[in-house]
Structure formats: C-alpha cells, structure tokens
Design a protein around this motif. Structure first.
Motif, PDB file in Angstrom:
ATOM      1  N   SER A  32      43.789  -0.618  51.650  1.00 13.75           N
ATOM      2  CA  SER A  32      44.758  -1.057  50.648  1.00 13.75           C
ATOM      3  C   SER A  32      45.153   0.180  49.857  1.00 13.75           C
ATOM      4  N   PHE A  34      48.012   2.080  47.038  1.00 15.68           N
ATOM      5  CA  PHE A  34      48.907   1.857  45.924  1.00 15.68           C
ATOM      6  C   PHE A  34      49.510   3.189  45.481  1.00 15.68           C
ATOM      7  N   TYR A  36      51.070   4.615  41.815  1.00 17.06           N
ATOM      8  CA  TYR A  36      51.283   4.373  40.382  1.00 17.06           C
ATOM      9  C   TYR A  36      52.060   5.547  39.789  1.00 17.06           C
ATOM     10  N   LEU A  44      49.214   3.602  33.399  1.00 16.71           N
ATOM     11  CA  LEU A  44      49.681   3.664  34.780  1.00 16.71           C
ATOM     12  C   LEU A  44      50.463   2.388  35.109  1.00 16.71           C
ATOM     13  N   LEU A  46      52.269   0.211  38.159  1.00 17.04           N
ATOM     14  CA  LEU A  46      52.276   0.028  39.608  1.00 17.04           C
ATOM     15  C   LEU A  46      53.697   0.143  40.147  1.00 17.04           C
ATOM     16  N   THR A  51      49.143  -3.641  51.691  1.00 15.25           N
ATOM     17  CA  THR A  51      47.918  -4.413  51.947  1.00 15.25           C
ATOM     18  C   THR A  51      47.980  -5.060  53.312  1.00 15.25           C
ATOM     19  N   ILE A  94      41.730   1.790  47.857  1.00 12.87           N
ATOM     20  CA  ILE A  94      40.612   0.969  47.407  1.00 12.87           C
ATOM     21  C   ILE A  94      39.366   1.384  48.181  1.00 12.87           C
ATOM     22  N   TYR A 100      34.757  -3.433  44.525  1.00 11.30           N
ATOM     23  CA  TYR A 100      35.968  -2.694  44.869  1.00 11.30           C
ATOM     24  C   TYR A 100      36.353  -1.771  43.723  1.00 11.30           C
ATOM     25  N   TYR A 102      38.993   1.755  42.534  1.00 13.89           N
ATOM     26  CA  TYR A 102      40.090   2.652  42.834  1.00 13.89           C
ATOM     27  C   TYR A 102      39.558   4.055  43.112  1.00 13.89           C
TER      28      TYR A 102
ATOM     29  N   HIS B  48      32.906  -1.289  34.308  1.00 10.83           N
ATOM     30  CA  HIS B  48      33.773  -2.453  34.351  1.00 10.83           C
ATOM     31  C   HIS B  48      32.956  -3.715  34.179  1.00 10.83           C
ATOM     32  N   ASP B  97      37.952  -9.493  41.999  1.00 11.18           N
ATOM     33  CA  ASP B  97      37.437  -8.315  42.682  1.00 11.18           C
ATOM     34  C   ASP B  97      37.730  -8.430  44.178  1.00 11.18           C
ATOM     35  N   ARG B  98      38.955  -8.058  44.545  1.00  9.63           N
ATOM     36  CA  ARG B  98      39.345  -8.112  45.944  1.00  9.63           C
ATOM     37  C   ARG B  98      40.051  -6.825  46.331  1.00  9.63           C
ATOM     38  N   ALA B  99      40.038  -6.531  47.614  1.00  8.98           N
ATOM     39  CA  ALA B  99      40.553  -5.247  48.077  1.00  8.98           C
ATOM     40  C   ALA B  99      42.047  -5.103  47.877  1.00  8.98           C
ATOM     41  N   ASN B 100      42.792  -6.187  47.901  1.00 14.82           N
ATOM     42  CA  ASN B 100      44.237  -6.047  47.884  1.00 14.82           C
ATOM     43  C   ASN B 100      44.864  -6.328  46.522  1.00 14.82           C
ATOM     44  N   GLN B 101      44.050  -6.403  45.506  1.00 12.98           N
ATOM     45  CA  GLN B 101      44.582  -6.732  44.183  1.00 12.98           C
ATOM     46  C   GLN B 101      44.800  -5.468  43.367  1.00 12.98           C
ATOM     47  N   PRO B 102      46.000  -5.292  42.826  1.00  9.53           N
ATOM     48  CA  PRO B 102      46.238  -4.114  41.984  1.00  9.53           C
ATOM     49  C   PRO B 102      45.688  -4.306  40.580  1.00  9.53           C
ATOM     50  N   GLN B 103      45.315  -3.205  39.969  1.00  5.97           N
ATOM     51  CA  GLN B 103      44.882  -3.229  38.579  1.00  5.97           C
ATOM     52  C   GLN B 103      46.099  -3.077  37.664  1.00  5.97           C
ATOM     53  N   HIS B 104      45.987  -3.685  36.479  1.00  8.78           N
ATOM     54  CA  HIS B 104      47.048  -3.625  35.478  1.00  8.78           C
ATOM     55  C   HIS B 104      46.542  -2.827  34.286  1.00  8.78           C
ATOM     56  N   PHE B 105      47.260  -1.790  33.933  1.00  4.14           N
ATOM     57  CA  PHE B 105      46.793  -0.850  32.920  1.00  4.14           C
ATOM     58  C   PHE B 105      47.484  -1.066  31.575  1.00  4.14           C
ATOM     59  N   GLY B 106      46.723  -0.808  30.501  1.00  3.36           N
ATOM     60  CA  GLY B 106      47.312  -0.690  29.193  1.00  3.36           C
ATOM     61  C   GLY B 106      47.880   0.711  28.991  1.00  3.36           C
TER      62      GLY B 106
END
Lengths: 114, 114
Positions: A32, A34, A36, A44, A46, A51, A94, A100, A102, B48, B97-106
């Motif tokens: 996977s 990405f 950013y 950051l 996206l 995927t 990933i 998981y 980054y 985390h 917590d999955r391989a294909n999920q993107p993280q969302h940042f502040g």
C-alpha cells in the motif's frame, strides 16, 4: 522489510511545465503506497493512494501516480505545475511489525519557478 | 468538516519546563498517532493508541508520554524538554489498523525551547 526511496531531494520546475517526483519502493508483499504533500508549517495532506486496485491512481489537485511492479516504482506526476504546488512531498509505504505503520521516504522539496 | 485539530499551533517553553500538546479529532477514528518532525526530515513515529491500547516505539525517549482520555482527544506530554526536542509535532488518526487505510494529519504544533 518495506522501504521507500525518494530519488530526488530537490526538484525545480517552471510554472506550467510537467512535474515528476520519483519514488521506488521495496516490499515483500503487495504494498500500500501513498503520496502526501506538506506545505510550510502545515500538516501532511493525502494526495493519492495505491491499494492494489488500478495501477494508475488519480489524486487531488491534478496529481497522479502510476504503480509499476516491474520497476518497483510509484512516481508522482502532474502535467502542469502551479506556484501553489511548491511544497515538500513524501512517498509512504505501509510496513507491518505487529501493527501497521507508515514508512516515509526522505521527502522531495518541489520548487516552482515563475 | 471532520478533521484533526492540534492546539496550540505554536508553543514556546523553557528548557526543562513540562509542556503538553493536545490533539482532538471529529472523525471518530480508533487509532491516534504522535509524530515528531524535525526540520527537513520525515515525520518520526513516537507512539500510537489503538482505542485505549498504548503502543510506544522502542526508540521514543522516556521524556515523552501520552494520554488518551477518550476517543476524541489525545495529549503529548514532554516532562523535561531539552533543546533537541524543538520540532514540529504532528497528530494523525486512522479509522482502523489496516494496511490500506490512510492516516489523517493535523496541522501540527511547532515547539520551541528557550
């Protein structure tokens, strides 16, 4: 183990010309990936994700990336650079070690010349 | 808009004086991350939470602690900041917590140490 290599630490383009930011990955399984973008003093954002679906991925702001398994690459492109594209770009894969996580590339700073 | 909010955006503290950074999210995501990002570097994961389960990275200094009192909030405590702790601190969330999920940042908190 998973890793990513961003081949250029700095890229300069003129406004209106194409953008190419290069990323190679290493993964023992189907990755996977990405991209950013990070503008100064911001978080950051996206741009796009791969995927295991279509190999050509379209993202926001006109960016796209092509997953090439034979070349282990996931390069980011945009047909025409805009001044607002000037920022730091991170390629991410990933990795898994109990959970998981980054794995970031070292980043590419894009400069857009007027 | 659902988002990840970090407060304050800029924090100045004195050498050795405890400081707390906060992160809140309206995404109702299960996973929350804290990253440290130094100038011209990629973000580095500190720890985390998966729900209330805390996961510390092996190389995170003991000086850094975290609390997650509920799903929406997460705090980063630096007990005795040193000059080397000056950095941007980024909070991120993930639905699961999955391989294909993107993280969302502040947008981060930039910490300066006097």
């Amino acid at each position: 183990a998973q890793s990513v290599t961003q081949l250029d630490s700095h890229v300069s383009v003129s406004e209106g010309t194409p953008v190419l930011l290069r990323c190679n990955y290493s993964s023992s399984y189907s990755p996977s990936l990405f991209w950013y973008v990070q503008h100064p003093n911001k978080g950051l954002q996206l741009l796009l994700k791969y995927t295991s679906a279509a190999t050509l991925v379209k993202g926001i702001n006109g960016f796209e990336a092509e997953f090439k398994k034979s070349e282990t690459s996931f390069h980011l492109t945009k047909p025409s650079a805009h001044m607002s594209d000037a920022a730091e770009y991170f390629c991410v894969v990933i990795g898994f070690s109990g959970t998981y996580k980054y794995i970031f590339g070292t980043g590419t700073r894009l400069k857009v010349l007027a | 808009d659902a988002m990840v909010i970090q407060n304050p955006r800029y924090q100045v503290t004195q050498f050795g004086k405890p400081v707390t950074l906060s992160c809140s999210q309206t995404l109702n995501h299960n996973v929350m991350y804290w990253y440290q990002q130094k100038s011209s570097q990629a973000p580095k994961l500190l720890f985390h939470y998966y729900d209330k389960d805390f996961n510390n990275e092996a190389d995170t200094p003991d000086n850094f602690q975290s609390r997650r009192p509920n799903t929406s909030f997460c705090f980063l405590d630096i007990r005795s900041p040193g000059l080397g702790d000056a950095a941007m601190y980024l909070c991120a969330t993930n639905e699961i917590d999955r391989a294909n999920q993107p993280q969302h940042f502040g947008d981060g908190t930039r910490l300066s140490i006097l």
